[in-house]
Design a protein around this motif. Structure first.
Motif, PDB file in Angstrom:
ATOM      1  N   LYS A 196     -17.881   3.634 -16.981  1.00 31.56           N
ATOM      2  CA  LYS A 196     -16.916   4.222 -16.139  1.00 31.56           C
ATOM      3  C   LYS A 196     -16.206   5.105 -17.263  1.00 31.56           C
ATOM      4  O   LYS A 196     -15.601   6.219 -17.205  1.00 31.56           O
ATOM      5  CB  LYS A 196     -16.073   3.525 -15.333  1.00 31.56           C
ATOM      6  CG  LYS A 196     -15.116   4.005 -14.657  1.00 31.56           C
ATOM      7  CD  LYS A 196     -14.810   3.235 -13.296  1.00 31.56           C
ATOM      8  CE  LYS A 196     -13.723   4.064 -12.150  1.00 31.56           C
ATOM      9  NZ  LYS A 196     -12.456   3.854 -12.532  1.00 31.56           N
ATOM     10  N   GLU A 197     -15.247   4.198 -18.325  1.00 32.23           N
ATOM     11  CA  GLU A 197     -14.649   4.879 -19.239  1.00 32.23           C
ATOM     12  C   GLU A 197     -15.284   5.969 -19.988  1.00 32.23           C
ATOM     13  O   GLU A 197     -14.591   7.149 -20.192  1.00 32.23           O
ATOM     14  CB  GLU A 197     -14.147   3.799 -20.110  1.00 32.23           C
ATOM     15  CG  GLU A 197     -12.973   4.305 -21.209  1.00 32.23           C
ATOM     16  CD  GLU A 197     -12.525   3.199 -22.356  1.00 32.23           C
ATOM     17  OE1 GLU A 197     -12.894   2.121 -21.913  1.00 32.23           O
ATOM     18  OE2 GLU A 197     -12.110   3.845 -22.957  1.00 32.23           O
ATOM     19  N   PHE A 198     -16.673   5.802 -20.216  1.00 28.92           N
ATOM     20  CA  PHE A 198     -17.232   6.838 -20.990  1.00 28.92           C
ATOM     21  C   PHE A 198     -18.088   7.927 -20.455  1.00 28.92           C
ATOM     22  O   PHE A 198     -18.895   8.559 -20.990  1.00 28.92           O
ATOM     23  CB  PHE A 198     -18.096   6.289 -22.352  1.00 28.92           C
ATOM     24  CG  PHE A 198     -16.899   5.687 -23.191  1.00 28.92           C
ATOM     25  CD1 PHE A 198     -16.506   6.245 -24.363  1.00 28.92           C
ATOM     26  CD2 PHE A 198     -16.730   4.158 -23.308  1.00 28.92           C
ATOM     27  CE1 PHE A 198     -15.733   5.960 -25.422  1.00 28.92           C
ATOM     28  CE2 PHE A 198     -15.678   3.734 -24.147  1.00 28.92           C
ATOM     29  CZ  PHE A 198     -15.503   4.389 -25.272  1.00 28.92           C
ATOM     30  N   ASP A 199     -18.052   7.744 -19.136  1.00 29.70           N
ATOM     31  CA  ASP A 199     -19.165   8.661 -18.195  1.00 29.70           C
ATOM     32  C   ASP A 199     -20.460   8.399 -18.380  1.00 29.70           C
ATOM     33  O   ASP A 199     -21.263   9.376 -18.777  1.00 29.70           O
ATOM     34  CB  ASP A 199     -18.724   9.932 -18.208  1.00 29.70           C
ATOM     35  CG  ASP A 199     -17.126  10.422 -18.087  1.00 29.70           C
ATOM     36  OD1 ASP A 199     -16.530   9.838 -16.946  1.00 29.70           O
ATOM     37  OD2 ASP A 199     -16.685  11.066 -18.712  1.00 29.70           O
ATOM     38  N   GLU A 215     -17.952  -0.242 -28.465  1.00 29.01           N
ATOM     39  CA  GLU A 215     -17.311   0.981 -27.963  1.00 29.01           C
ATOM     40  C   GLU A 215     -17.825   2.218 -28.636  1.00 29.01           C
ATOM     41  O   GLU A 215     -17.902   3.154 -27.771  1.00 29.01           O
ATOM     42  CB  GLU A 215     -15.779   0.755 -27.776  1.00 29.01           C
ATOM     43  CG  GLU A 215     -15.390  -0.631 -26.957  1.00 29.01           C
ATOM     44  CD  GLU A 215     -13.837  -0.492 -26.887  1.00 29.01           C
ATOM     45  OE1 GLU A 215     -13.079   0.183 -27.758  1.00 29.01           O
ATOM     46  OE2 GLU A 215     -13.148  -1.466 -26.420  1.00 29.01           O
ATOM     47  N   LYS A 271     -22.620   9.409 -26.099  1.00 31.28           N
ATOM     48  CA  LYS A 271     -21.982  10.966 -25.502  1.00 31.28           C
ATOM     49  C   LYS A 271     -22.397  12.054 -26.377  1.00 31.28           C
ATOM     50  O   LYS A 271     -22.451  13.231 -25.887  1.00 31.28           O
ATOM     51  CB  LYS A 271     -20.695  10.728 -25.113  1.00 31.28           C
ATOM     52  CG  LYS A 271     -20.278   9.826 -23.983  1.00 31.28           C
ATOM     53  CD  LYS A 271     -21.071  10.201 -22.607  1.00 31.28           C
ATOM     54  CE  LYS A 271     -20.588  11.191 -22.162  1.00 31.28           C
ATOM     55  NZ  LYS A 271     -21.163  11.682 -20.472  1.00 31.28           N
ATOM     56  N   ALA A 291     -19.350   5.873 -27.058  1.00 28.25           N
ATOM     57  CA  ALA A 291     -18.672   7.293 -27.572  1.00 28.25           C
ATOM     58  C   ALA A 291     -19.843   8.041 -28.396  1.00 28.25           C
ATOM     59  O   ALA A 291     -19.923   9.413 -28.173  1.00 28.25           O
ATOM     60  CB  ALA A 291     -17.647   7.018 -28.537  1.00 28.25           C
ATOM     61  N   LYS A 292     -20.629   7.392 -29.315  1.00 30.97           N
ATOM     62  CA  LYS A 292     -21.644   7.871 -29.975  1.00 30.97           C
ATOM     63  C   LYS A 292     -22.849   8.699 -29.012  1.00 30.97           C
ATOM     64  O   LYS A 292     -23.492   9.661 -29.075  1.00 30.97           O
ATOM     65  CB  LYS A 292     -22.416   7.249 -31.001  1.00 30.97           C
ATOM     66  CG  LYS A 292     -21.437   7.110 -32.367  1.00 30.97           C
ATOM     67  CD  LYS A 292     -21.940   5.775 -33.090  1.00 30.97           C
ATOM     68  CE  LYS A 292     -23.167   5.949 -34.069  1.00 30.97           C
ATOM     69  NZ  LYS A 292     -23.405   4.994 -34.963  1.00 30.97           N
TER      70      LYS A 292
END
Lengths: 396, 396
Positions: free
Chosen positions: B184-187, B141, B148, B145-146
């Motif tokens: 989906k969660e992180f685009d 996960e 992005k 995040a990284k």
């Protein structure tokens, strides 16, 4: 002008999106050509970001698709990043194109102000966008997972939050609520987790009612937050922070909430700024370029005592309304109106079921204040998207 | 012996916990003193760990509190880590104490076998415990995040799984299911995510029915898994893996599932081993020390063709039952029975609603096989904890 005037709005934060929504309501057909430019295809509710950052709230609740807010028959939306403003040429350079304007609205939002503290820019995280808060949330969870592999690394469980303004206080409140959940999920002894809130000013929430601040700090201290008020961060390294008194706090997580400055593009474009923010005229325009309006964190408005109002969602929203009004007035050749900030009250959340607030002359604390905080959020959702948005994104 | 014999069981994995549960059923009051030692206060269902590792399943479903499985009036439980076996002194050294035994059961589980491939031990993650799979999940996960924040770093979205045995195949199946959710969660654009499954052997799932393997690989390839079969990993670095043909795959996540060896304590204690595993006698005892039984991944049992059975949950469970029987027989002076492995069938999950399996002479694929897989899991929960455990931990 024979052709219809072109309005470009940079940024779909509070100021920009409210300007766009107001314009699409008020402008007549073919009266102006409005283009809204934003980096993402969503608007986000900055005042709620402390929740997804701590992992106590879903980031989806803190953002709204821009195309659900604007009417594409009236406002064009361009998903792109502005890179340069050329006020003399009346042009904006985007990363993938150029836009010409007759009127420009700068609502680009702020950037973290680190006051020259070494290492803060490089090593601290900031609560400033959906991407950044998802990053903080994942970073925090990852520290718990890492600690289970390296149980000597107590610094994985040490969280430093720099700044005890609204964002800092609201974030530590959420984090203190989240920690017991994370401890349970990862089998970590809660007594090993440390949350520091470090503030250089002599008080938390400067400018807020002192009695409420004291109450709020007690609530947070009871949840385990360790306050270091009147204590400056002298340096941030990948290992932690050095604070006044030469104490080094080892921490794998440092979140900086200590200050906001204006967008660097304003300085780059030759605007006269104070920390990147432009002191606008009474009509929210740049004193240098009367066809450029500036709203939100990039603008400074003075209060009657001659001090700048703090940059908040509330003032940005009111500026958006005034800015739209003045754009229409300018196009129609009517006199512009002066911007006056109306303080509708301030509420700071302290985590689950706790908050402090001042509305008018009345002080609120505890669950009543926390309900008030929710009402403020809901009111904003109602302003930008009506009841459907309240139902979709409201936190009840 | 005038005093009652002391039985120490090291490890509460499949072999150890089944031995303990069986003993507490069969032993009479005061017939023996049984102590179960385990690092954690829970038993975990190793065959399910690929799900929480990918983030498609809750780690809580994959573990059971040991005190819910054993009767503390009959079996003592010690939460501690064994550090040394002293077979000649009949002692076990724990990190915080010492235990003496008359009979020892070694069910310590395996360790990753990296076959001397440089960097694999240091830089690859392993699916081998609740802590390790929570770490893998958080690590994955965090990469999204990284990414992005650093959209040039495609390696954050590249996942290398070394080994296409059961664990490797089941993990890539789950990961391929999880990726669209994370995107989906992180685009994140799903086309940027790469999942490689790299196996040195000439086929995935060596020893499994080739027709089913082909079907399984097609299912996974359709989900986006890129197979490199017959391709050895030559080196693992913090930046990725170098594979045969001198191709370097940049990847921030490398999970190694390519092999299991026995626990290092057996080698340290002077047991004769093959890759850390002891070839036990017909009664599951060490050929060197007849009061030491070895079950699960630390033991080797030969099949009728003289080849070792692969270390599986199924064989460990059956060994636990036989081991308990033989301990009781030894204490009562009865003849021990020989261990015979009964293959009750093998099912490999391929992610949501897909699996391949062989039971007896029948082959299964698709959703029927995936139901079968669930039944295998439920059957095991029933064996160790009866219907209450099935209801609490079963995945329906």
């Amino acid at each position: 002008m024979s052709r219809i005037p072109r309005i470009v709005i940079l940024g779909a934060g509070y100021g920009g999106i409210v300007t766009a929504i107001r314009l699409q309501k008020v402008l007549n057909y073919n009266e102006a050509d409005v283009t809204l430019v934003n980096k993402h295809d969503y608007h986000y509710i900055t005042t709620d970001l402390h929740m997804p950052a701590a992992g106590t709230g879903d980031p989806e609740k803190a953002r709204v698709n821009i195309l659900k807010l604007i009417d594409e028959f009236k406002v064009d939306f361009v998903k792109s990043t502005a890179v340069q403003i050329r006020p003399h040429e009346k042009k904006v350079i985007l990363e993938d194109g150029t836009l010409s304007y007759d009127y420009l609205v700068v609502g680009l939002g702020g950037e973290p102000e680190t006051f020259g503290i070494p290492g803060l820019k490089e090593h601290a995280m900031n609560i400033r966008s959906i991407n950044s808060v998802r990053f903080i949330r994942e970073h925090i969870e990852y520290q718990f997972a890492k600690f289970k592999r390296e149980p000597d690394r107590k610094d994985y469980l040490t969280f430093v939050v720099g700044g005890a303004g609204f964002t800092g206080i609201e974030f530590v409140g959420e984090l203190a609520d989240r920690v017991p959940e994370l401890c349970k999920e990862f089998d970590v002894d809660p007594s090993l987790v440390k949350i520091y809130n470090i503030e250089a000013a002599p008080t938390a929430l400067p400018g807020f009612d002192p009695e409420l601040v004291e109450y709020g700090m007690k609530v947070l201290a009871d949840k385990g937050v360790i306050f270091k008020i009147g204590t400056a961060i002298k340096e941030c390294t990948p290992e932690g922070v050095l604070i006044a008194g030469d104490e080094f706090i080892k921490a794998a997580t440092v979140v900086w909430t200590g200050g906001i400055r204006g967008n660097h593009m304003l300085d780059d474009a030759g605007f006269e700024t104070m920390r990147g923010r432009v002191k606008v005229d009474a009509h929210l325009r740049s004193p240098q370029f009367e066809n450029i309006f500036i709203v939100g964190d990039c603008s400074i408005v003075m209060n009657p005592e001659g001090k700048p109002y703090p940059p908040t969602a509330q003032i940005a929203t009111q500026q958006g309304e005034c800015c739209a009004h003045n754009l229409v007035a300018a196009i129609r050749g009517n006199p512009l109106k002066e911007f006056t900030f109306v303080n509708r009250g301030v509420v700071a959340s302290l985590g689950r079921g706790e908050a402090i607030g001042v509305v008018g002359n009345r002080k609120f604390r505890g669950w009543i204040a926390s309900v008030l905080k929710k009402l403020v959020d809901i009111r904003y959702l109602y302003i930008i998207g009506g009841i459907p948005l309240v139902l979709r994104k409201g936190r009840f």
